[in-house]
Design a protein around this motif. Structure first.
Motif, PDB file in Angstrom:
ATOM      1  N   ILE A  10       0.993  -1.168  -0.059  1.00 20.97           N
ATOM      2  CA  ILE A  10       0.046  -0.095   0.072  1.00 20.97           C
ATOM      3  C   ILE A  10       0.871   1.308   0.022  1.00 20.97           C
ATOM      4  O   ILE A  10       1.641   1.474   1.059  1.00 20.97           O
ATOM      5  CB  ILE A  10      -0.894   0.123   1.210  1.00 20.97           C
ATOM      6  N   ASP A  11       0.515   2.168  -0.961  1.00 24.62           N
ATOM      7  CA  ASP A  11       1.639   3.313  -1.201  1.00 24.62           C
ATOM      8  C   ASP A  11       1.503   4.480  -0.171  1.00 24.62           C
ATOM      9  O   ASP A  11       2.227   5.081   0.264  1.00 24.62           O
ATOM     10  CB  ASP A  11       1.601   3.562  -2.535  1.00 24.62           C
ATOM     11  N   LYS A  12       0.020   4.322   0.454  1.00 29.30           N
ATOM     12  CA  LYS A  12      -0.126   5.762   1.441  1.00 29.30           C
ATOM     13  C   LYS A  12      -1.376   5.273   2.016  1.00 29.30           C
ATOM     14  O   LYS A  12      -2.581   4.601   1.224  1.00 29.30           O
ATOM     15  CB  LYS A  12      -0.309   6.847   0.770  1.00 29.30           C
ATOM     16  N   TYR A  13      -1.649   5.574   3.243  1.00 30.59           N
ATOM     17  CA  TYR A  13      -2.964   5.392   4.329  1.00 30.59           C
ATOM     18  C   TYR A  13      -3.327   6.729   4.415  1.00 30.59           C
ATOM     19  O   TYR A  13      -2.697   7.530   5.025  1.00 30.59           O
ATOM     20  CB  TYR A  13      -2.452   4.635   5.307  1.00 30.59           C
ATOM     21  N   TYR A  14      -4.515   7.132   4.483  1.00 30.92           N
ATOM     22  CA  TYR A  14      -5.340   8.205   4.740  1.00 30.92           C
ATOM     23  C   TYR A  14      -6.422   7.663   5.901  1.00 30.92           C
ATOM     24  O   TYR A  14      -7.258   7.024   5.786  1.00 30.92           O
ATOM     25  CB  TYR A  14      -6.195   8.833   3.599  1.00 30.92           C
ATOM     26  N   VAL A  15      -6.150   8.355   7.111  1.00 35.17           N
ATOM     27  CA  VAL A  15      -6.590   7.922   8.381  1.00 35.17           C
ATOM     28  C   VAL A  15      -7.372   9.100   9.157  1.00 35.17           C
ATOM     29  O   VAL A  15      -7.415  10.327   8.743  1.00 35.17           O
ATOM     30  CB  VAL A  15      -5.793   7.374   9.173  1.00 35.17           C
ATOM     31  N   ALA A  16      -8.289   8.655  10.057  1.00 30.86           N
ATOM     32  CA  ALA A  16      -9.137   9.627  10.738  1.00 30.86           C
ATOM     33  C   ALA A  16      -8.483  10.441  11.640  1.00 30.86           C
ATOM     34  O   ALA A  16      -8.700  11.780  11.957  1.00 30.86           O
ATOM     35  CB  ALA A  16     -10.357   8.773  11.226  1.00 30.86           C
ATOM     36  N   THR A  17      -7.604   9.848  12.296  1.00 35.50           N
ATOM     37  CA  THR A  17      -6.962  10.534  13.432  1.00 35.50           C
ATOM     38  C   THR A  17      -5.500  10.154  13.879  1.00 35.50           C
ATOM     39  O   THR A  17      -4.821   9.229  13.188  1.00 35.50           O
ATOM     40  CB  THR A  17      -7.627  10.217  14.765  1.00 35.50           C
ATOM     41  N   ASN A  18      -4.853  10.985  14.816  1.00 35.79           N
ATOM     42  CA  ASN A  18      -3.331  10.743  15.045  1.00 35.79           C
ATOM     43  C   ASN A  18      -3.358   9.270  15.686  1.00 35.79           C
ATOM     44  O   ASN A  18      -2.310   8.264  15.829  1.00 35.79           O
ATOM     45  CB  ASN A  18      -2.729  11.815  15.832  1.00 35.79           C
ATOM     46  N   HIS A  19      -4.416   8.848  16.306  1.00 33.64           N
ATOM     47  CA  HIS A  19      -4.480   7.511  16.957  1.00 33.64           C
ATOM     48  C   HIS A  19      -4.443   6.442  16.182  1.00 33.64           C
ATOM     49  O   HIS A  19      -3.500   5.567  16.493  1.00 33.64           O
ATOM     50  CB  HIS A  19      -5.890   7.696  18.025  1.00 33.64           C
ATOM     51  N   VAL A  20      -5.226   6.494  14.904  1.00 33.41           N
ATOM     52  CA  VAL A  20      -5.010   5.635  13.958  1.00 33.41           C
ATOM     53  C   VAL A  20      -3.620   5.459  13.330  1.00 33.41           C
ATOM     54  O   VAL A  20      -3.136   4.409  13.178  1.00 33.41           O
ATOM     55  CB  VAL A  20      -6.113   5.584  13.032  1.00 33.41           C
ATOM     56  N   LYS A  21      -2.983   6.722  13.152  1.00 32.16           N
ATOM     57  CA  LYS A  21      -1.787   6.622  12.366  1.00 32.16           C
ATOM     58  C   LYS A  21      -0.780   5.991  13.529  1.00 32.16           C
ATOM     59  O   LYS A  21       0.114   5.173  12.897  1.00 32.16           O
ATOM     60  CB  LYS A  21      -1.448   8.176  12.436  1.00 32.16           C
ATOM     61  N   GLU A  22      -0.887   6.295  14.733  1.00 32.45           N
ATOM     62  CA  GLU A  22       0.263   5.832  15.750  1.00 32.45           C
ATOM     63  C   GLU A  22       0.070   4.135  15.522  1.00 32.45           C
ATOM     64  O   GLU A  22       1.041   3.614  15.842  1.00 32.45           O
ATOM     65  CB  GLU A  22      -0.188   6.413  17.112  1.00 32.45           C
ATOM     66  N   LYS A  23      -1.011   3.625  15.500  1.00 29.71           N
ATOM     67  CA  LYS A  23      -1.390   2.227  15.429  1.00 29.71           C
ATOM     68  C   LYS A  23      -0.828   1.501  14.148  1.00 29.71           C
ATOM     69  O   LYS A  23      -0.230   0.607  14.129  1.00 29.71           O
ATOM     70  CB  LYS A  23      -3.170   1.879  15.381  1.00 29.71           C
TER      71      LYS A  23
END
Length: 385
Positions: free
Chosen positions: A148-161
């Motif tokens: 996967i070349d990039k992820y677009y996420v809802a929050t920093n919480h998800v990013k950290e996961k």
């Protein structure tokens, strides 16, 4: 890459959220002048019977199938390994190959976690820029893959996961979840109160009761709160005609303080005039509530992404989670009797909103795809196909 690339958006009908995000991204593409866009429900097209059965089981998870869905959601997360990836890869691989040959996409966007898509690159060597748009406020490992070349996420919480799973931070962008544009537009609340025959001087409880019929005893709930003169109620029954028929006599008895509605196309109008809402913790509904600062009471979240969403919103102080029907009464009263708490919840949930998510995502992934193609050209690589 051309200024009008061919974009293939892949989704699945397990709940409305994934498809809704796909449609929002589709409309954003059109808005920005990209008209070579195709949405594909990969599982329904590749394995219609399997898809129909699993979608049925998914819907049943809201009522009698909670244990089944808990086992699936958390079990897959724990068993996530090469063997599991190979199993998922086989589901939809043939159809995906056919679609890619037919459509020749320049970009792939996933609004549902299908391992078959990044695994397709690993197995075939066919490099098409591939992007995941996550649709919840929590993370399931099945979204994460080396191709996967990039992820677009809802929050920093998800990013950290995701970072904890070994993905470089530069490959994850916090954008919020794409929602329909009307939820980010101004509205004249006075006009909306008149349209729905409600008072601006009373607090409004919105009950989203139609989704999967999960909220029981709605009539009794309405009767209880209609006893409070300073409160008015809107119930959205969706396609649940039986519920609407049950509530209609009560709504007719209190025409100035209760509305029983079926399917509502412009539900954003109701969000604009709502003081607090009882709903299920789906990622899209929560994103829409955050956009308009609507505090939520989350009823009986199903184990899995709903429960994880609910926990996140409860931890931020923007939601109250209720697991038993009899506790709804106290939860609503607690919120409405304390204006300071209600305003605090409103402020906290609105802070979770990130504006123009679909536009931000599309602009970013187009740049990423262009960079990938430029890098390939510099290295003397052959075309993607």
């Amino acid at each position: 890459m051309s200024s009008n690339p061919k974009i293939l958006i892949l989704t699945a009908r397990y709940g409305n959220g994934h498809v809704q995000v796909a449609n929002t991204m589709y409309e954003q593409c059109k808005k920005q002048g990209i008209d070579n866009v195709v949405i594909c429900d990969l599982y329904s097209e590749s394995h219609p019977v399997f898809s129909e059965i699993t979608q049925y089981l998914y819907l049943k998870s809201f009522s009698i199938g909670k244990q089944f869905y808990r086992l699936f959601y958390y079990g897959v997360d724990k068993m996530y390994n090469k063997r599991m990836m190979n199993l998922y890869y086989k589901i939809g691989h043939k159809k995906l190959h056919e679609i890619i040959l037919a459509e020749q996409p320049d970009i792939l966007i996933n609004t549902f976690p299908m391992i078959v898509v990044p695994e397709y690159r690993r197995k075939t060597g066919n490099v098409i820029p591939t992007f995941n748009v996550l649709t919840d406020f929590c993370l399931h490992k099945i979204w994460v893959h080396e191709n996967i070349d990039k992820y677009y996420v809802a929050t920093n919480h998800v990013k950290e996961k995701i970072i904890q799973l070994g993905i470089h931070p530069s490959l994850i962008k916090v954008t919020g979840i794409p929602i329909r544009p009307q939820f980010e537009q101004e509205a004249k609340e006075e006009d909306l109160h008149k349209k729905y025959g409600l008072s601006r001087d009373k607090k409004t409880l919105l009950i989203m009761a139609g989704a999967h019929g999960v909220l029981k005893n709605v009539k009794e709930l309405c009767q209880y709160f209609l006893a409070k003169e300073d409160l008015q109620i809107i119930v959205v029954c969706g396609k649940n005609q039986t519920l609407k028929d049950t509530l209609s006599p009560l709504a007719q008895a209190y025409p100035d303080r209760m509305k029983a509605l079926g399917y509502v196309e412009n539900v954003d109008e109701l969000f604009h005039i709502t003081s607090c809402m009882i709903t299920k913790p789906g990622g899209i509904t929560l994103s829409e509530a955050a956009a308009l600062g609507v505090p939520v009471i989350l009823y009986k979240p199903v184990p899995g992404q709903e429960k994880e969403n609910a926990i996140f919103f409860e931890d931020t102080g923007s939601a109250v989670v209720v697991y038993k029907h009899e506790d709804i009464y106290d939860a609503v009263e607690e919120v409405f009797k304390d204006d300071a708490k209600l305003n605090s919840m409103k402020d906290k949930i609105h802070k979770l909103h990130l504006s123009n998510s679909s536009e931000v995502i599309l602009d970013d992934l187009l740049k990423e795809a262009e960079t990938m193609q430029s890098t390939k050209r510099i290295k003397g690589s052959v075309n993607y196909y």
